[in-house]
Design an enzyme around this catalytic site. Structure first.
Site, mmCIF file in Angstrom:
data_model
loop_
_atom_site.group_PDB
_atom_site.id
_atom_site.type_symbol
_atom_site.label_atom_id
_atom_site.label_comp_id
_atom_site.label_asym_id
_atom_site.label_seq_id
_atom_site.Cartn_x
_atom_site.Cartn_y
_atom_site.Cartn_z
ATOM 1 N N ASP A 30 -49.449 12.227 50.035
ATOM 2 C CA ASP A 30 -50.824 13.028 49.541
ATOM 3 C C ASP A 30 -50.929 12.605 47.918
ATOM 4 O O ASP A 30 -50.161 11.917 46.829
ATOM 5 C CB ASP A 30 -49.572 14.491 49.122
ATOM 6 C CG ASP A 30 -50.110 15.918 49.264
ATOM 7 O OD1 ASP A 30 -50.411 16.841 49.811
ATOM 8 O OD2 ASP A 30 -51.055 15.852 47.975
ATOM 9 N N ASN A 85 -48.286 24.123 56.086
ATOM 10 C CA ASN A 85 -48.321 25.387 56.153
ATOM 11 C C ASN A 85 -49.975 26.085 56.949
ATOM 12 O O ASN A 85 -50.412 24.558 57.386
ATOM 13 C CB ASN A 85 -49.715 25.157 54.354
ATOM 14 C CG ASN A 85 -48.325 24.727 53.657
ATOM 15 O OD1 ASN A 85 -47.148 25.604 53.869
ATOM 16 N ND2 ASN A 85 -48.301 23.971 52.690
ATOM 17 N N GLY A 91 -50.838 29.153 52.195
ATOM 18 C CA GLY A 91 -50.879 28.459 51.853
ATOM 19 C C GLY A 91 -51.601 26.883 52.659
ATOM 20 O O GLY A 91 -51.600 26.061 51.726
ATOM 21 N N GLN A 92 -51.924 26.931 53.457
ATOM 22 C CA GLN A 92 -52.906 25.974 53.713
ATOM 23 C C GLN A 92 -54.119 25.371 53.405
ATOM 24 O O GLN A 92 -55.424 26.521 53.194
ATOM 25 C CB GLN A 92 -53.027 25.853 55.497
ATOM 26 C CG GLN A 92 -54.416 24.802 56.117
ATOM 27 C CD GLN A 92 -54.374 24.679 57.406
ATOM 28 O OE1 GLN A 92 -53.811 26.469 57.925
ATOM 29 N NE2 GLN A 92 -54.672 24.032 57.940
ATOM 30 N N HIS A 98 -51.860 19.453 59.509
ATOM 31 C CA HIS A 98 -50.698 18.295 58.784
ATOM 32 C C HIS A 98 -49.325 18.335 57.965
ATOM 33 O O HIS A 98 -49.239 19.761 58.050
ATOM 34 C CB HIS A 98 -51.793 17.393 57.368
ATOM 35 C CG HIS A 98 -52.050 19.553 56.547
ATOM 36 N ND1 HIS A 98 -52.818 19.667 56.673
ATOM 37 C CD2 HIS A 98 -51.502 19.728 55.608
ATOM 38 C CE1 HIS A 98 -53.327 20.347 55.800
ATOM 39 N NE2 HIS A 98 -52.070 20.280 54.779
ATOM 40 N N LEU A 99 -48.140 18.127 58.323
ATOM 41 C CA LEU A 99 -47.148 17.766 58.336
ATOM 42 C C LEU A 99 -46.775 17.454 56.700
ATOM 43 O O LEU A 99 -47.391 16.610 56.752
ATOM 44 C CB LEU A 99 -46.418 17.690 59.110
ATOM 45 C CG LEU A 99 -44.589 17.883 59.332
ATOM 46 C CD1 LEU A 99 -44.213 17.693 60.402
ATOM 47 C CD2 LEU A 99 -43.867 16.679 58.403
ATOM 48 N N HIS A 100 -46.333 18.461 56.154
ATOM 49 C CA HIS A 100 -45.525 17.235 54.906
ATOM 50 C C HIS A 100 -44.008 17.398 54.994
ATOM 51 O O HIS A 100 -43.490 18.066 55.555
ATOM 52 C CB HIS A 100 -45.494 18.883 53.444
ATOM 53 C CG HIS A 100 -46.985 18.774 52.578
ATOM 54 N ND1 HIS A 100 -47.294 18.905 52.449
ATOM 55 C CD2 HIS A 100 -47.409 19.996 53.960
ATOM 56 C CE1 HIS A 100 -49.025 19.500 52.282
ATOM 57 N NE2 HIS A 100 -48.544 20.556 52.584
HETATM 58 P P1 5GP Z 1 -52.011 21.743 52.213
HETATM 59 O O1 5GP Z 1 -51.865 23.045 51.388
HETATM 60 O O2 5GP Z 1 -53.711 22.464 53.065
HETATM 61 O O3 5GP Z 1 -50.828 22.085 53.443
HETATM 62 O O4 5GP Z 1 -52.402 20.874 51.724
HETATM 63 C C1 5GP Z 1 -53.015 20.090 51.534
HETATM 64 C C2 5GP Z 1 -52.985 18.716 50.855
HETATM 65 O O5 5GP Z 1 -53.386 17.926 50.732
HETATM 66 C C3 5GP Z 1 -52.417 18.753 49.402
HETATM 67 O O6 5GP Z 1 -50.789 18.609 49.100
HETATM 68 C C4 5GP Z 1 -53.354 17.637 49.167
HETATM 69 O O7 5GP Z 1 -53.059 17.439 48.271
HETATM 70 C C5 5GP Z 1 -53.494 16.730 49.475
HETATM 71 N N1 5GP Z 1 -55.084 16.486 49.352
HETATM 72 C C6 5GP Z 1 -55.893 17.412 49.545
HETATM 73 N N2 5GP Z 1 -57.282 16.067 49.701
HETATM 74 C C7 5GP Z 1 -56.152 15.194 49.772
HETATM 75 C C8 5GP Z 1 -57.141 13.614 49.843
HETATM 76 O O8 5GP Z 1 -58.272 13.337 49.758
HETATM 77 N N3 5GP Z 1 -56.007 12.587 50.202
HETATM 78 C C9 5GP Z 1 -54.720 13.109 49.880
HETATM 79 N N4 5GP Z 1 -53.205 11.771 50.244
HETATM 80 N N5 5GP Z 1 -54.587 13.223 50.489
HETATM 81 C C10 5GP Z 1 -55.424 15.250 49.938
#
Ligand code: 5GP
Ligand code: ZN
Length: 112
Positions: A30, A85, A91-92, A98-100
């Site tokens: 991330d 999310n 919170g997406q 995507h899976l964190h």
């Molecule tokens: P969400 O909030 O949608 O669950 O998570 C999106 C995640 O993607 C966030 O943790 C954010 O830091 C990460 N992210 C957003 N843009 C990029 C990118 O261009 N590269 C990487 N490696 N992570 C990203």
């Protein structure tokens, strides 16, 4: 999806260091890590969110990959968390499933 950042990462259009890759899945760190280990695991095929998945094999490839990465990183001993999310209140912020995979510190519960 030509304007999707994670599609561009998955296709290699945006160069990234993958920590894991196979035919269906890519995983990379991330950009804004929330824990010492913070990896995003994505299907290469675009799904806007978990709610858009119409093929159950997506779940097996995503989850199996995440568990394999956790194993390869030696995260089992101290534990880890997997989070997906979904949607605005979920919170997406990036509209590509995507899976964190988070690990390396005590993670609070309940989430904020
Ligand atoms: P969400 O909030 O949608 O669950 O998570 C999106 C995640 O993607 C966030 O943790 C954010 O830091 C990460 N992210 C957003 N843009 C990029 C990118 O261009 N590269 C990487 N490696 N992570 C990203
Ligand atoms: Zn996409």
């Amino acid at each position: 999806m030509s304007d999707c950042i994670f599609c561009k990462i998955a296709s290699g259009e945006i160069p990234s260091d993958f920590v894991y890759e196979d035919e269906n899945v890519a995983a990379f760190r991330d950009l804004n890590p929330q824990a010492p280990v913070h990896i995003l695991v994505i299907p290469k095929k675009h799904y806007a969110s978990s709610a858009a998945v119409d093929d159950s094999s997506v779940w097996s490839s995503l989850m199996n990959s995440a568990v394999k990465i956790a194993r390869d990183f030696g995260l089992e001993k101290n534990g880890y968390r997997m989070v997906i999310n979904t949607g605005e209140q979920g919170g997406q912020s990036v509209p590509h499933l995507h899976l964190h995979l988070l690990a390396g510190r005590n993670l609070g519960w309940p989430p904020g």
